[in-house]
Design a protein around this motif. Structure first.
Motif, PDB file in Angstrom:
ATOM      1  N   ALA A 113       0.836  -1.199   0.000  1.00  0.00           N
ATOM      2  CA  ALA A 113       0.000   0.000   0.000  1.00  0.00           C
ATOM      3  C   ALA A 113       0.868   1.246   0.000  1.00  0.00           C
ATOM      4  O   ALA A 113       2.040   1.215   0.410  1.00  0.00           O
ATOM      5  CB  ALA A 113      -0.908   0.018   1.227  1.00  0.00           C
ATOM      6  N   VAL A 114       0.299   2.349  -0.443  1.00  0.00           N
ATOM      7  CA  VAL A 114       0.895   3.657  -0.214  1.00  0.00           C
ATOM      8  C   VAL A 114       0.605   4.041   1.233  1.00  0.00           C
ATOM      9  O   VAL A 114      -0.534   3.916   1.702  1.00  0.00           O
ATOM     10  CB  VAL A 114       0.320   4.710  -1.177  1.00  0.00           C
ATOM     11  N   LEU A 115       1.626   4.475   1.943  1.00  0.00           N
ATOM     12  CA  LEU A 115       1.497   4.860   3.345  1.00  0.00           C
ATOM     13  C   LEU A 115       1.734   6.358   3.458  1.00  0.00           C
ATOM     14  O   LEU A 115       2.758   6.864   2.990  1.00  0.00           O
ATOM     15  CB  LEU A 115       2.509   4.098   4.205  1.00  0.00           C
ATOM     16  N   ALA A 116       0.799   7.056   4.077  1.00  0.00           N
ATOM     17  CA  ALA A 116       0.896   8.512   4.159  1.00  0.00           C
ATOM     18  C   ALA A 116       0.493   8.961   5.554  1.00  0.00           C
ATOM     19  O   ALA A 116      -0.530   8.519   6.091  1.00  0.00           O
ATOM     20  CB  ALA A 116      -0.007   9.171   3.113  1.00  0.00           C
ATOM     21  N   GLY A 117       1.303   9.839   6.163  1.00  0.00           N
ATOM     22  CA  GLY A 117       0.964  10.287   7.501  1.00  0.00           C
ATOM     23  C   GLY A 117       1.803  11.452   7.956  1.00  0.00           C
ATOM     24  O   GLY A 117       2.706  11.921   7.270  1.00  0.00           O
ATOM     25  N   TYR A 118       1.491  11.912   9.147  1.00  0.00           N
ATOM     26  CA  TYR A 118       2.199  13.017   9.788  1.00  0.00           C
ATOM     27  C   TYR A 118       2.281  12.716  11.277  1.00  0.00           C
ATOM     28  O   TYR A 118       1.485  11.951  11.820  1.00  0.00           O
ATOM     29  CB  TYR A 118       1.488  14.348   9.524  1.00  0.00           C
ATOM     30  N   ASP A 119       3.269  13.296  11.937  1.00  0.00           N
ATOM     31  CA  ASP A 119       3.433  13.121  13.372  1.00  0.00           C
ATOM     32  C   ASP A 119       3.517  11.610  13.683  1.00  0.00           C
ATOM     33  O   ASP A 119       4.289  10.911  13.024  1.00  0.00           O
ATOM     34  CB  ASP A 119       2.273  13.830  14.087  1.00  0.00           C
ATOM     35  N   THR A 128       7.350  16.175   7.353  1.00  0.00           N
ATOM     36  CA  THR A 128       8.598  16.510   8.057  1.00  0.00           C
ATOM     37  C   THR A 128       9.711  15.514   7.786  1.00  0.00           C
ATOM     38  O   THR A 128      10.723  15.513   8.490  1.00  0.00           O
ATOM     39  CB  THR A 128       8.414  16.727   9.577  1.00  0.00           C
ATOM     40  N   GLY A 129       9.562  14.654   6.775  1.00  0.00           N
ATOM     41  CA  GLY A 129      10.677  13.823   6.350  1.00  0.00           C
ATOM     42  C   GLY A 129      10.821  12.515   7.100  1.00  0.00           C
ATOM     43  O   GLY A 129       9.858  11.779   7.289  1.00  0.00           O
ATOM     44  N   TYR A 130      12.042  12.235   7.531  1.00  0.00           N
ATOM     45  CA  TYR A 130      12.378  10.961   8.192  1.00  0.00           C
ATOM     46  C   TYR A 130      11.973  11.056   9.656  1.00  0.00           C
ATOM     47  O   TYR A 130      12.531  11.843  10.426  1.00  0.00           O
ATOM     48  CB  TYR A 130      13.882  10.733   8.068  1.00  0.00           C
ATOM     49  N   ASN A 131      10.998  10.238  10.042  1.00  0.00           N
ATOM     50  CA  ASN A 131      10.410  10.357  11.374  1.00  0.00           C
ATOM     51  C   ASN A 131      10.796   9.252  12.338  1.00  0.00           C
ATOM     52  O   ASN A 131      10.191   9.130  13.407  1.00  0.00           O
ATOM     53  CB  ASN A 131       8.887  10.412  11.258  1.00  0.00           C
TER      54      ASN A 131
END
Length: 297
Positions: free
Chosen positions: A97-103, A127-130
């Motif tokens: 799957a495509v994985l998309a997120g923040y924080d 914010t890049g590499y989390n």
């Protein structure tokens, strides 16, 4: 009204919403702290219009998602978030799957992309590499960044635990304002997400997350092999687009400027003028565009 579904993994009963054609390319949209899937409401329609199957789970400690066993540690550590996402893909029989997120959601997506790249067709990570470098957390950041992290240090104390339990919505509302200084959100939008914080495990998961990342709380023993793998700061090989709000009040835009070194596949960083931390809700068209601009899987 969106139908809420649930699926069991080895650890959780995960609540999620699903939109779009069942045979479309799966896209998982992952929320952060202190947010909820409602932050993606304006991101979903263009993805569905493009034929994508869109899945929005509630993370552990949020909304109707529940632990299956009382003895499972209420951990919010990065390995737990990543393993939950992998388990969700397995439970839904989604090979890739495509994985998309923040924080927190961006962290879960990065963990899966780094450790199980075959499961990730593409990555959108605000914010890049989390992936956290916990060993390096002993070194103080700049005074300005330490100030931005005040809530984390508050949560390191028992006063902070009590404060979160008593004032979870008020703390979240304050963080929304501080982290997205140009976003004039209304009370109805906030309340729609804040309802997810009434989960019985919300406080424990949040407190453990912010203590573990500094070495102030033990992790779930079952997840130690994953944490060991993450401590090496593994590279991400899958195609990635990293949007970063120029006005992010907790993760300044300069923080991701050098993150290309963590990505060995196609990588693009997009700075979004005037946008704060909650990119999907503040700039939904730009966030959806990031997903649609990933190379075909």
């Amino acid at each position: 009204m969106t139908e809420l579904r649930t699926v069991q993994t080895p650890t959780l009963e995960i609540a999620y919403e699903e939109h779009g054609p069942a045979d479309g390319q799966p896209v998982l949209l992952l929320h952060g702290f202190p947010y909820a899937p409602r932050g993606y409401d304006a991101v979903v329609p263009p993805l569905v219009a493009a034929g994508r199957r869109v899945i929005l789970p509630y993370l552990r400690g949020y909304g109707p998602t529940r632990f299956l066993a009382a003895e499972t540690p209420r951990s919010g550590q990065q390995a737990a978030l990543g393993k939950d996402l992998l388990d969700l893909l397995d439970a839904l029989a989604i090979p890739q799957a495509v994985l998309a997120g923040y924080d927190w959601g961006g962290r879960a997506a990065c963990v899966v992309a780094a450790l199980w790249p075959a499961r990730c067709a593409g990555l959108v990570s605000c914010t890049g590499y989390n992936i956290q470098d916990i060993a390096a957390s002993v070194h103080p950041a700049s005074p300005e960044q330490e100030h931005r992290y005040w809530y984390q240090y508050y949560f390191h104390t028992e006063r902070g635990r009590a404060g979160l339990a008593a004032n979870r919505a008020a703390i979240a509302r304050l963080l929304w304002r501080l982290w997205s200084p140009h976003w004039d959100f209304d009370e109805a939008s906030f309340a729609a997400s804040a309802a997810a914080f009434d989960n019985p495990d919300f406080v424990e998961v949040v407190i453990q997350s912010y203590r573990h990342r500094y070495g102030y709380a033990p992790g779930d023993p079952a997840l130690e092999p994953l944490e060991a793998a993450l401590s090496a700061q593994p590279p991400i090989v899958v195609p990635t687009i990293a949007p970063h709000g120029e006005a992010d009040g907790v993760g300044p835009v300069e923080g991701s400027a050098g993150h290309a070194r963590f990505f060995t596949g196609p990588y693009e960083r997009r700075v979004l003028p005037g946008v704060g931390h909650n990119v999907p809700q503040e700039a939904p068209a730009a966030f959806a565009r990031c997903i649609l601009d990933l190379p075909p899987g």
